[in-house]
Design a protein around this motif. Structure first.
Motif, PDB file in Angstrom:
ATOM      1  N   PRO A  70       0.910  -1.111   0.039  1.00  0.00           N
ATOM      2  CA  PRO A  70       0.276   0.194  -0.299  1.00  0.00           C
ATOM      3  C   PRO A  70       0.581   1.836  -0.303  1.00  0.00           C
ATOM      4  O   PRO A  70       0.088   2.350  -0.561  1.00  0.00           O
ATOM      5  N   ASP A  71       1.754   1.017  -0.131  1.00  0.00           N
ATOM      6  CA  ASP A  71       2.694   2.199  -0.104  1.00  0.00           C
ATOM      7  C   ASP A  71       2.812   3.079  -1.386  1.00  0.00           C
ATOM      8  O   ASP A  71       4.026   3.867  -1.861  1.00  0.00           O
ATOM      9  N   ARG A  72       2.779   2.103  -2.712  1.00  0.00           N
ATOM     10  CA  ARG A  72       2.575   2.401  -4.142  1.00  0.00           C
ATOM     11  C   ARG A  72       0.948   4.340  -3.908  1.00  0.00           C
ATOM     12  O   ARG A  72       0.962   4.825  -5.114  1.00  0.00           O
ATOM     13  N   SER A 105       1.579   6.735   4.551  1.00  0.00           N
ATOM     14  CA  SER A 105       0.356   7.291   5.142  1.00  0.00           C
ATOM     15  C   SER A 105       0.323   8.710   6.237  1.00  0.00           C
ATOM     16  O   SER A 105      -0.624   9.025   6.757  1.00  0.00           O
ATOM     17  N   LEU A 106       1.807   8.718   6.093  1.00  0.00           N
ATOM     18  CA  LEU A 106       2.032  10.430   6.831  1.00  0.00           C
ATOM     19  C   LEU A 106       1.752  11.416   5.681  1.00  0.00           C
ATOM     20  O   LEU A 106       1.505  11.023   4.541  1.00  0.00           O
ATOM     21  N   ALA A 107       1.108  12.260   6.613  1.00  0.00           N
ATOM     22  CA  ALA A 107       0.479  13.635   5.444  1.00  0.00           C
ATOM     23  C   ALA A 107       1.621  14.179   4.184  1.00  0.00           C
ATOM     24  O   ALA A 107       3.216  13.779   4.371  1.00  0.00           O
ATOM     25  N   GLN A 108       0.751  14.245   3.184  1.00  0.00           N
ATOM     26  CA  GLN A 108       2.142  14.745   2.536  1.00  0.00           C
ATOM     27  C   GLN A 108       3.708  15.726   2.228  1.00  0.00           C
ATOM     28  O   GLN A 108       4.408  15.385   2.217  1.00  0.00           O
ATOM     29  N   GLU A 109       2.458  16.827   3.257  1.00  0.00           N
ATOM     30  CA  GLU A 109       3.324  17.376   3.663  1.00  0.00           C
ATOM     31  C   GLU A 109       5.345  16.921   4.356  1.00  0.00           C
ATOM     32  O   GLU A 109       5.969  17.821   4.218  1.00  0.00           O
ATOM     33  N   ARG A 134      -3.492  17.641  11.091  1.00  0.00           N
ATOM     34  CA  ARG A 134      -3.314  16.075   9.799  1.00  0.00           C
ATOM     35  C   ARG A 134      -1.578  16.503  10.462  1.00  0.00           C
ATOM     36  O   ARG A 134      -0.897  16.031  10.372  1.00  0.00           O
ATOM     37  N   ILE A 135      -2.097  13.964  10.716  1.00  0.00           N
ATOM     38  CA  ILE A 135      -1.012  12.909  11.077  1.00  0.00           C
ATOM     39  C   ILE A 135      -0.506  12.488   9.618  1.00  0.00           C
ATOM     40  O   ILE A 135       0.600  12.593   9.394  1.00  0.00           O
ATOM     41  N   GLY A 136      -1.657  12.022   8.973  1.00  0.00           N
ATOM     42  CA  GLY A 136      -1.749  11.311   7.799  1.00  0.00           C
ATOM     43  C   GLY A 136      -2.971   9.840   8.429  1.00  0.00           C
ATOM     44  O   GLY A 136      -4.103  10.796   8.453  1.00  0.00           O
ATOM     45  N   SER A 137      -2.483   9.250   7.786  1.00  0.00           N
ATOM     46  CA  SER A 137      -3.190   7.881   7.280  1.00  0.00           C
ATOM     47  C   SER A 137      -3.170   6.649   7.745  1.00  0.00           C
ATOM     48  O   SER A 137      -2.607   6.520   7.485  1.00  0.00           O
ATOM     49  N   MET A 138      -4.405   5.701   8.232  1.00  0.00           N
ATOM     50  CA  MET A 138      -4.237   4.904   8.471  1.00  0.00           C
ATOM     51  C   MET A 138      -5.357   4.213   8.256  1.00  0.00           C
ATOM     52  O   MET A 138      -6.366   4.315   8.149  1.00  0.00           O
ATOM     53  N   GLU A 139      -4.998   2.619   8.192  1.00  0.00           N
ATOM     54  CA  GLU A 139      -6.459   1.654   7.806  1.00  0.00           C
ATOM     55  C   GLU A 139      -7.496   1.733   8.531  1.00  0.00           C
ATOM     56  O   GLU A 139      -7.668   1.864   9.959  1.00  0.00           O
ATOM     57  N   GLU A 140      -8.425   1.784   8.363  1.00  0.00           N
ATOM     58  CA  GLU A 140     -10.142   1.782   8.954  1.00  0.00           C
ATOM     59  C   GLU A 140      -9.832   0.744   9.877  1.00  0.00           C
ATOM     60  O   GLU A 140     -10.440   0.340  10.707  1.00  0.00           O
ATOM     61  N   SER A 141      -9.787  -0.379   8.941  1.00  0.00           N
ATOM     62  CA  SER A 141      -9.561  -1.423  10.096  1.00  0.00           C
ATOM     63  C   SER A 141      -9.153  -2.115  11.464  1.00  0.00           C
ATOM     64  O   SER A 141      -9.402  -2.507  12.519  1.00  0.00           O
ATOM     65  N   PHE A 142      -7.662  -1.094  11.397  1.00  0.00           N
ATOM     66  CA  PHE A 142      -7.380  -1.167  12.872  1.00  0.00           C
ATOM     67  C   PHE A 142      -7.429  -0.256  13.588  1.00  0.00           C
ATOM     68  O   PHE A 142      -7.962  -0.493  15.057  1.00  0.00           O
ATOM     69  N   ILE A 143      -8.168   1.152  13.062  1.00  0.00           N
ATOM     70  CA  ILE A 143      -8.668   1.600  14.370  1.00  0.00           C
ATOM     71  C   ILE A 143      -9.993   1.110  14.436  1.00  0.00           C
ATOM     72  O   ILE A 143     -10.809   1.658  16.002  1.00  0.00           O
ATOM     73  N   SER A 144     -11.055   0.776  13.541  1.00  0.00           N
ATOM     74  CA  SER A 144     -11.892   0.263  14.594  1.00  0.00           C
ATOM     75  C   SER A 144     -11.882  -0.453  15.176  1.00  0.00           C
ATOM     76  O   SER A 144     -12.660  -0.918  15.814  1.00  0.00           O
ATOM     77  N   ARG A 145     -11.039  -0.909  15.845  1.00  0.00           N
ATOM     78  CA  ARG A 145     -10.639  -2.296  17.040  1.00  0.00           C
ATOM     79  C   ARG A 145     -10.060  -1.469  17.538  1.00  0.00           C
ATOM     80  O   ARG A 145      -9.997  -2.109  19.451  1.00  0.00           O
TER      81      ARG A 145
END
Length: 892
Positions: free
Chosen positions: A26-28, A369-373, A575-586
């Protein structure tokens, strides 16, 4: 005429590819970012003096940011012959043109198309760009630049910006009066408006932005002057639907201009003739293939641990090697530390800072997953040499030049020969400079992989790439794209589409189905006007007439389907970045997790955003991102088996093999060593039950399918339940009752007859197909990932696509999108072709079926992998310690 909306601002397409192979990293697909931390880079901040702030999007561009510029070339310089100017340019840089560069210049001038395969850092860009300027731009300065003449397609936004700067600088130094433009999802509305009024002479863009350009009502007028299309990093696009999207766009341009030339640039690719056939299928100009593989010193070594356990388990070496890695980083000017997963990058970044706190602000973290900046700040630090090291994932694999980088570390096995060479090329990224990569094993058996990888590189055994065949979701999207961009007549577009490699076997019946689907929605959606997307007028031209459907389509053009992600933002803003919903949902509020090199506490989740604050505890759960398990390539697997075959003969030459000799000797003593033509399987009974271990060396994805298939076949005639564990070397089947594996094998357990049916029956095939259909539905325009002004969650997308899936299964079972979903499950989710090849090899091999009294060194990591899924980290460590004590005692 300007576009009626600002499509690229709302487009959800990422800067890079999420699937170059079935188990894509996914880092692509680095997510777009709209805000930053209120501190300096979170990738470099840790209990240390605050480094400089990262510029926000509202701030002035970074010093190296690409800014289109008009200029007046020096008239005296422009009067010199272009080849003289070119030689002066090379002299000024103290370089000499390579023969392959001169060959490309001649071929472009002669009107040819081709594929250039050259060493990383050898000068592929200059080969094609100088050829383009010499063939199409060598003239006296004029008041206005040429119309759009060169389209340069790259798979990544960061690579696009870097390329545009390089092209603009060379054009200026060579006094070629061309303007250079950049068109990606990050391009400002001001610049897009300027391009709408007048295109630059050369435009650097991505496949998604090119497709958006094809939706312009004046697309033909804007693009009809394109003489040359350059597809950079073609090996990254070849194996996925973005490559199919590129093929369709090139075919459309080739219909407008018969003399269109297309050049692909590639490195580290095995099946070159095939790659050229795919890219150049639509063009009518002469085709050539140019090799620029220059002699380049490639140093591949391994950081061998001081002690190697006889019973390894996944990740057991972990960060024990952080000290020697830090010493290596100290010796180089700048280093890249590549990891295979984002969670591993977070761990290693923190471990290096724990060891060397004085490096705070000098080392950084980079992943998608880190922010573009944050990523841009890190990339700038690499280019300028301000950073000592960057811990990264495949987000830095591709060809952005970081000249200060002198050394690369690969944490864990690279899992593929091409990936190893690609990452090694990030160091010494200039002609004549050596590239060095050091493999840091995280598993004792990865020492064998490291030695095998070096052998494979020396023998140039590089993986090839396959390409999607007739993906109907991409075809459906393309029909709507062309209908918006001026319209089409069905017979003409059918002939055009069939010129591409992907659709060369497309039948008239299949095309008619796709056309009917976008015109009326098929049998099950006929009653819904939103799915009547194209309309045929009296002249037989298909167009899209509804403005709302045009806006929706433009906002969702592309084939990258984003992973289910949530934004991660500070409770106080930023904003810091983004990560997968499946992890946060736990997680629940108050839970701590590690991200961006720091411990964060979850406060709440709202509107697709996880709000966090700094945690007082330094320990937290580590996110597990999708696609983190890179499969072992067939080429590297074969090379690994060859190394084990040498060990079977008592030949230990490579330093890695000498170091791991005691482990391999124990495996051979207790069981046997696998090799090509010798399949090793083990039957063992413990307190847990009855174990069947098998080592086909077919890669983790294929082994999961193989284990499910063989377990289902074994229990087909008698009740039985299996627990499954798999890694790149083999798999384990654990049952409460014994099975007569020898008899089952003799009776055809490894048969490939009815393989597709059996594998689908052995797994939850309908669930896999429905999940795959979600991506297909998004690409085909059935569900929209982004509406103008709003964003759908992955859960909403799954629910919407699931409804379509059920409706089609019940009322439109001949829908070709369903057929495509089933096919993609078999080929991509299950890697059915590799399973078939593995079964054929297993049947043809001599079987060594052993009965060890204890788990062997090859079996132990499979047992640990299965236990890991069921117990906490603390309990796992205790249990492994007890198991190791018992096994070491038996080994002694």
């Amino acid at each position: 005429m300007t576009d009626p909306i600002d499509p690229e601002r709302n487009a959800t397409q990422s800067a890079a590819d999420a699937v170059s192979d079935p188990a894509s990293d996914p880092d692509r697909d680095p997510a777009d970012a709209s805000g930053i931390d209120d501190a300096a880079s979170p990738a470099t901040r840790r209990r240390a003096p605050r480094p400089r702030r990262i510029p926000t999007r509202r701030a002035a561009p970074a010093p190296d940011a690409f800014t289109p510029a008009a200029y007046a070339p020096d008239p005296d310089k422009a009067q010199e012959p272009f080849d003289v100017r070119t030689q002066h340019w090379f002299d000024a840089h103290e370089w000499q043109p390579f023969d392959f560069q001169r060959e490309v210049w001649r071929e472009i001038a002669a009107g040819s198309s081709g594929l250039l395969h050259a060493t990383t850092g050898a000068g592929k860009t200059w080969a094609v760009w100088f050829g383009a300027m010499g063939a199409f731009g060598d003239h006296m300065p004029r008041a206005l630049a040429d119309p759009l003449t060169v389209l340069w397609i790259t798979p990544m936004r960061a690579l696009a910006a870097d390329t545009a700067r390089a092209l603009q600088s060379a054009a200026r130094e060579l006094a070629v009066p061309w303007t250079i433009g950049l068109r990606t999802g990050d391009t400002s509305s001001t610049e897009r408006a300027r391009q709408s009024r007048r295109m630059p002479s050369a435009l650097v863009t991505t496949p998604e932005s090119l497709s958006l350009m094809l939706t312009r009502s004046d697309a033909h007028e804007a693009l009809k002057h394109v003489r040359l299309v350059v597809v950079d990093e073609w090996h990254e696009l070849l194996g996925n639907k973005r490559g199919t999207q590129t093929q369709l766009a090139i075919a459309h341009l080739a219909r407008w201009r018969a003399d269109l030339q297309v050049w692909g640039l590639s490195a580290t690719l095995g099946n070159l003739p095939f790659a050229a056939d795919v890219l150049l299928a639509p063009v009518r100009t002469p085709r050539v293939s140019v090799s620029g593989m220059q002699p380049k010193t490639l140093i591949i070594d391994t950081l061998i641990p001081a002690t190697i356990e006889r019973f390894p388990w996944g990740g057991h070496l972990g960060t024990r090697q952080v000290g020697p890695v830090a010493e290596g980083i100290d010796e180089a000017r700048t280093s890249l530390v590549f990891t295979n997963t984002r969670s591993q990058a977070e761990i290693w970044y923190q471990a290096l800072l724990d060891l060397r706190p004085d490096w705070a602000g000098l080392i950084a973290l980079h992943h998608g997953s880190l922010a573009q900046e944050v990523r841009e700040w890190v990339e700038d630090g690499l280019k300028t040499g301000k950073l000592k090291a960057v811990v990264c994932t495949s987000s830095l694999d591709l060809g952005v030049d970081f000249l200060p980088v002198e050394r690369v570390f690969q944490i864990g096995s690279p899992k593929g020969v091409a990936r190893l060479m690609q990452r090694a090329g990030r160091s010494g990224h200039a002609p004549g400079r050596a590239s060095r990569i050091t493999i840091v094993p995280t598993h004792a058996l990865e020492l064998v992989e490291a030695a095998a990888a070096r052998r494979a590189v020396e023998a140039r055994r590089i993986e090839g790439r396959e390409t999607p065949r007739k993906p109907f979701d991409v075809l459906v999207q393309h029909l709507v794209t062309v209908a918006i961009g001026g319209g089409f007549k069905a017979p003409e577009l059918f002939d055009e589409v069939r010129t591409t490699f992907a659709y060369r076997e497309l039948t008239q019946q299949e095309f008619d189905w796709a056309l009917a689907f976008v015109e009326r929605g098929g049998p099950s959606l006929r009653a819904y006007p939103d799915f009547h997307r194209v309309v045929r007028d009296d002249d037989g031209v298909y167009r899209v007439l509804r403005d709302d459907l045009i806006r929706r389509h433009r906002s969702n053009v592309g084939t990258i389907v984003a992973n289910a992600t949530l934004h991660v933002a500070w409770l106080t803003g930023g904003r810091i970045g983004s990560m997968e919903e499946s992890f946060i949902s736990r997680l629940k509020p108050g839970d701590v997790f590690t991200f961006g090199g720091r411990a964060l506490e979850l406060v709440r989740v709202r509107d697709m955003t996880a709000y966090v604050r700094r945690a007082t505890s330094s320990r937290g759960a580590m996110p597990q991102w999708a696609g983190s398990k890179m499969p072992l390539s067939s080429e590297l697997a074969d090379a690994t088996l060859e190394m084990l075959a040498e060990a079977n003969r008592g030949v230990y030459v490579e330093p890695e093999m000498i170091a791991i000799r005691p482990l391999l000797a124990l495996q051979a003593n207790w069981s046997a060593l696998p090799e090509t033509g010798l399949l090793v399987a083990e039957i063992l009974r413990t307190r847990e039950g009855h174990h069947f271990f098998c080592y086909p060396f077919a890669g983790r994805v294929a082994h999961i399918g193989l284990a499910s298939l063989l377990g289902w076949r074994a229990a087909r005639d008698r009740p039985g339940t299996f627990s499954i564990s798999a890694n790149d070397y083999g798999f384990e089947l654990l049952s409460s009752q014994p099975f007569d594996w020898a008899t089952l094998i003799a009776e055809g357990l490894f048969s490939s007859t009815r393989l597709a049916d059996d594998i689908m029956d052995s797994l939850n095939a309908s669930e896999l197909a429905m999940r795959r259909f979600r991506e297909i539905a998004r690409v085909a325009g059935l569900v929209y990932q982004a509406h103008p002004g709003q964003q759908k969650s992955a859960r909403q997308l799954q629910a919407s696509s699931g409804l379509f899936y059920e409706v089609f299964r019940k009322h439109d079972n001949d829908n070709l999108l369903l057929t495509q979903a089933d096919a993609e499950v078999k080929l991509q989710e299950l890697d059915l072709d590799r399973i078939r090849r593995a079964l054929d090899a297993m049947r043809a091999s001599q079987l060594a079926l052993t009965h060890p009294k204890k788990p062997t060194p090859f079996a132990f990591p499979l047992i640990v992998g299965r236990i890991r899924e069921k117990v906490s980290t603390e309990k796992l460590a205790d249990r492994i310690e007890r198991m190791l004590a018992e096994l070491d005692k038996a080994a002694r």
